[in-house]
Design a protein around this motif. Structure first.
Motif, PDB file in Angstrom:
ATOM      1  N   GLY A 324       0.775  -1.225   0.000  1.00 35.55           N
ATOM      2  CA  GLY A 324       0.000   0.000   0.000  1.00 35.55           C
ATOM      3  C   GLY A 324       0.807   1.275   0.000  1.00 35.55           C
ATOM      4  N   PRO A 325       1.876   1.406  -0.814  1.00 36.64           N
ATOM      5  CA  PRO A 325       2.676   2.630  -0.803  1.00 36.64           C
ATOM      6  C   PRO A 325       1.911   3.817  -1.366  1.00 36.64           C
ATOM      7  N   PHE A 349      -1.099  -2.748 -14.294  1.00 39.57           N
ATOM      8  CA  PHE A 349      -1.157  -2.293 -12.902  1.00 39.57           C
ATOM      9  C   PHE A 349      -2.599  -2.049 -12.473  1.00 39.57           C
ATOM     10  N   THR A 350      -3.340  -1.339 -13.300  1.00 37.55           N
ATOM     11  CA  THR A 350      -4.734  -1.029 -12.965  1.00 37.55           C
ATOM     12  C   THR A 350      -5.555  -2.300 -12.814  1.00 37.55           C
ATOM     13  N   ALA A 351      -5.304  -3.270 -13.689  1.00 41.11           N
ATOM     14  CA  ALA A 351      -6.074  -4.518 -13.638  1.00 41.11           C
ATOM     15  C   ALA A 351      -5.733  -5.348 -12.411  1.00 41.11           C
ATOM     16  N   SER A 352      -4.485  -5.294 -11.946  1.00 38.80           N
ATOM     17  CA  SER A 352      -4.077  -6.153 -10.830  1.00 38.80           C
ATOM     18  C   SER A 352      -4.172  -5.474  -9.474  1.00 38.80           C
ATOM     19  N   ALA A 353      -4.192  -4.132  -9.439  1.00 39.52           N
ATOM     20  CA  ALA A 353      -4.297  -3.424  -8.160  1.00 39.52           C
ATOM     21  C   ALA A 353      -5.695  -3.608  -7.585  1.00 39.52           C
ATOM     22  N   ALA A 358      -5.322   1.104  -6.511  1.00 34.37           N
ATOM     23  CA  ALA A 358      -5.089   1.628  -7.851  1.00 34.37           C
ATOM     24  C   ALA A 358      -4.871   3.137  -7.857  1.00 34.37           C
ATOM     25  N   ARG A 359      -5.160   3.802  -6.729  1.00 38.51           N
ATOM     26  CA  ARG A 359      -4.936   5.252  -6.642  1.00 38.51           C
ATOM     27  C   ARG A 359      -3.463   5.591  -6.394  1.00 38.51           C
ATOM     28  N   CYS A 360      -2.656   4.600  -6.178  1.00 40.92           N
ATOM     29  CA  CYS A 360      -1.221   4.832  -5.932  1.00 40.92           C
ATOM     30  C   CYS A 360      -0.628   5.680  -7.050  1.00 40.92           C
ATOM     31  N   ASP A 361       0.172   6.647  -6.674  1.00 36.04           N
ATOM     32  CA  ASP A 361       0.833   7.526  -7.630  1.00 36.04           C
ATOM     33  C   ASP A 361       2.012   6.781  -8.257  1.00 36.04           C
TER      34      ASP A 361
END
Length: 394
Positions: A324-325, A349-353, A358-361
């Motif tokens: 969760g960074p 990334f979007t599909a696996s988060a 998925a809001r991670c910068d």
């Protein structure tokens, strides 16, 4: 080789180290702001900074007074970068890059030489020659070198400076720290190159002010440095962050680690060169030729880069789901191909988060090899002020 007179950091208590690190990363900063960031009383801050000011490591910014909450003048403090110098060395499979950096990790001098002999003996000769050159350069600044940091890929035990395994150098159980300390007469810190780069980014780069972030490097290998709760994580066995060896495809290509379908076996430079040759029939010699072929529009080469991007994106998704960074920084020499796989990284990334992860910068931050050597210097600074000991106690 000449040595320099040893000088210890004035005070290395946890409180002093914490305060010094705050000023190092955020300065110039007032005592009130230090107290807020460190969650300490103003009196504790005043007591801690006094010996650092007396020893010349911290200085007050003349003419920069602001007003405290009580209306009293508040003079910012900053680190005197010229108070000490450090050598940082990055060893790759075919080159050694070395820098002379000050206490604020600003590079003053840089050297880059080819590495003809990868054996421990050959690397020691090359590193010793570069350190000697930079010690001579340091004399021109009139400041002593207080430590040497060395960074290289693989499984490195920072506690004693042993390189347990480095695939690119084909080393096992090499006591590099001990050997260099003996030959240079200086304190030596040896660490994994991605972890070292993460220290530099945490203190001086894209990670300043973040308590939780990850640095993903792409290129000759796929690595990941992790910061959780303000601490660079190495793990119980020193190999935390090895996302290059996350297995994505059990039937995929064999990895040098012995498994199949690892991220590195799909997305590292050598894997891309191998797959471009297979898909196109063009005998590209290296990553630069593979990249040029893809940029020229060859569909087979572009498919290889797209697959690599998907693997990297899935790996980043795993990091974000687990830790969760707040931010993931993508860097490394492999960013030269970013335009070829940026979309696949983002989509995978979007599909696996999971959920709000998925809001991670996720952002890119290109860094030349000189900056990897700067990361090694950052670990030497960390050791000098005693921050590494503090980290191990947490």
């Amino acid at each position: 080789m000449r040595s320099t007179r040893f000088e210890a950091f004035p005070v290395s208590t946890p409180t002093v180290v914490q305060i010094f690190t705050i000023v190092l990363s955020h300065g110039p900063v007032t005592r009130a702001e230090i107290a807020r960031r460190a969650v300490l009383s103003p009196a504790a801050v005043t007591k801690a900074v006094r010996p650092l000011i007396e020893a010349g490591y911290l200085v007050e910014e003349a003419g920069e007074e602001s007003r405290s909450a009580l209306g009293r003048p508040a003079t910012p403090l900053r680190v005197d970068g010229g108070r000490a110098l450090f050598v940082g060395v990055k060893v790759t499979g075919d080159a050694v890059i070395a820098v002379l950096a000050d206490l604020c990790c600003r590079v003053r001098v840089a050297r880059h030489v080819a590495l003809g002999d990868r054996s421990p003996e050959g690397v020691l000769v090359t590193v010793n020659e570069l350190v000697a050159e930079l010690l001579a350069e340091a004399e021109g600044f009139g400041v002593a070198v207080r430590g040497v940091g060395v960074a290289l890929s693989g499984d490195v035990a920072r506690a004693d400076g042993t390189v347990r395994y480095s695939p690119f150098l084909e080393w096992r159980d090499v006591p590099l720290g001990e050997l260099l300390a003996t030959s240079t007469g200086l304190p030596v810190t040896v660490d994994n190159d991605v972890r070292a780069l993460t220290v530099a980014e945490q203190w001086f780069g894209a990670g300043v002010g973040l308590s939780d972030f990850a640095l993903v490097t792409v290129g000759a290998g796929i690595g990941c440095g992790i910061v959780v709760g303000g601490r660079v994580v190495s793990g119980a066995h020193g190999v935390a962050g090895e996302i290059g060896h996350l297995p994505l495809d059990p039937a995929g290509p064999e990895c040098h680690c012995g498994n199949r379908g690892c991220v590195e076996a799909i997305a590292a430079d050598s894997a891309i060169v191998r797959d471009v040759r297979a898909r196109t029939g063009v005998p590209v010699a290296d990553a630069a030729e593979a990249l040029a072929l893809a940029h020229a529009g060859d569909p087979g080469a572009r498919e290889v880069y797209a697959r690599a991007g998907e693997a990297i994106g899935r790996a980043i998704g795993s990091v974000v789901n687990l830790l969760g960074p707040e931010r993931v920084i993508i860097s490394g020499e492999g960013l030269a191909a970013y335009d070829l796989f940026a979309e696949q990284i983002r989509d995978a990334f979007t599909a696996s988060a999971f959920g709000t992860a998925a809001r991670c910068d996720v952002r890119t931050h290109p860094l030349p090899f000189e900056q990897w050597a700067r990361g090694a210097a950052a670990t030497a600074i960390q050791s000098f002020i005693g921050s590494d000991a503090r980290e191990e106690q947490r």
